[in-house]
Design a protein around this motif. Structure first.
Motif, PDB file in Angstrom:
ATOM      1  N   UNK A  24      43.895   2.616  89.800  1.00 56.39           N
ATOM      2  CA  UNK A  24      43.230   2.040  88.833  1.00 56.39           C
ATOM      3  C   UNK A  24      44.287   1.452  87.973  1.00 56.39           C
ATOM      4  N   UNK A  25      45.200   1.836  87.657  1.00 55.34           N
ATOM      5  CA  UNK A  25      46.066   1.034  86.949  1.00 55.34           C
ATOM      6  C   UNK A  25      46.601  -0.302  87.288  1.00 55.34           C
ATOM      7  N   UNK A  26      46.793  -0.802  88.835  1.00 55.80           N
ATOM      8  CA  UNK A  26      46.105  -2.239  89.409  1.00 55.80           C
ATOM      9  C   UNK A  26      45.167  -2.422  89.282  1.00 55.80           C
ATOM     10  N   UNK A  27      43.938  -1.810  89.333  1.00 55.83           N
ATOM     11  CA  UNK A  27      42.379  -2.602  88.599  1.00 55.83           C
ATOM     12  C   UNK A  27      42.675  -3.100  86.972  1.00 55.83           C
ATOM     13  N   UNK A  31      42.072  -7.036  86.327  1.00 57.26           N
ATOM     14  CA  UNK A  31      40.435  -6.689  85.648  1.00 57.26           C
ATOM     15  C   UNK A  31      40.269  -6.578  87.313  1.00 57.26           C
ATOM     16  N   UNK A  32      40.416  -6.759  88.636  1.00 54.44           N
ATOM     17  CA  UNK A  32      40.036  -6.790  89.788  1.00 54.44           C
ATOM     18  C   UNK A  32      39.592  -5.547  89.914  1.00 54.44           C
ATOM     19  N   UNK A  33      38.046  -5.504  89.926  1.00 51.06           N
ATOM     20  CA  UNK A  33      37.934  -3.325  90.164  1.00 51.06           C
ATOM     21  C   UNK A  33      37.910  -3.370  92.030  1.00 51.06           C
ATOM     22  N   UNK A  34      37.755  -4.113  92.536  1.00 51.85           N
ATOM     23  CA  UNK A  34      37.466  -4.491  94.429  1.00 51.85           C
ATOM     24  C   UNK A  34      38.830  -3.732  94.527  1.00 51.85           C
ATOM     25  N   UNK A  35      39.850  -3.403  94.097  1.00 52.79           N
ATOM     26  CA  UNK A  35      40.840  -2.849  94.303  1.00 52.79           C
ATOM     27  C   UNK A  35      41.223  -0.707  94.999  1.00 52.79           C
TER      28      UNK A  35
END
Length: 65
Positions: A24-27, A31-35
């Motif tokens: 969630x933090x990485x996304x 801004x890439x919610x695919x992660x």
């Protein structure tokens, strides 16, 4: 609870809760919610499997003791 079971329970909870929070933090950062989307099914599958197996082992140990 045996030391190995305690470690297994902690790892299961980290996989179940910690990995989705990490992704969630990485996304949010990228801004890439695919992660986040692609990390949820493996995290929940591995986390719930480990949690169920650990709790069943713990329950068996209590009945045997």
């Amino acid at each position: 609870m045996e030391n190995g079971n305690r470690f297994a329970l902690i790892v299961s909870l980290i996989v179940l809760v910690g990995f989705p929070i990490l992704f969630l933090i990485v996304s949010m950062y990228t801004g890439q919610w695919g992660y986040l989307v692609w990390s949820l099914p493996p995290s929940f599958t591995a986390g719930f499997t480990g949690l169920i197996l650990t709790l069943n082992t713990r329950k068996k140990e209590r009945k045997g003791a």
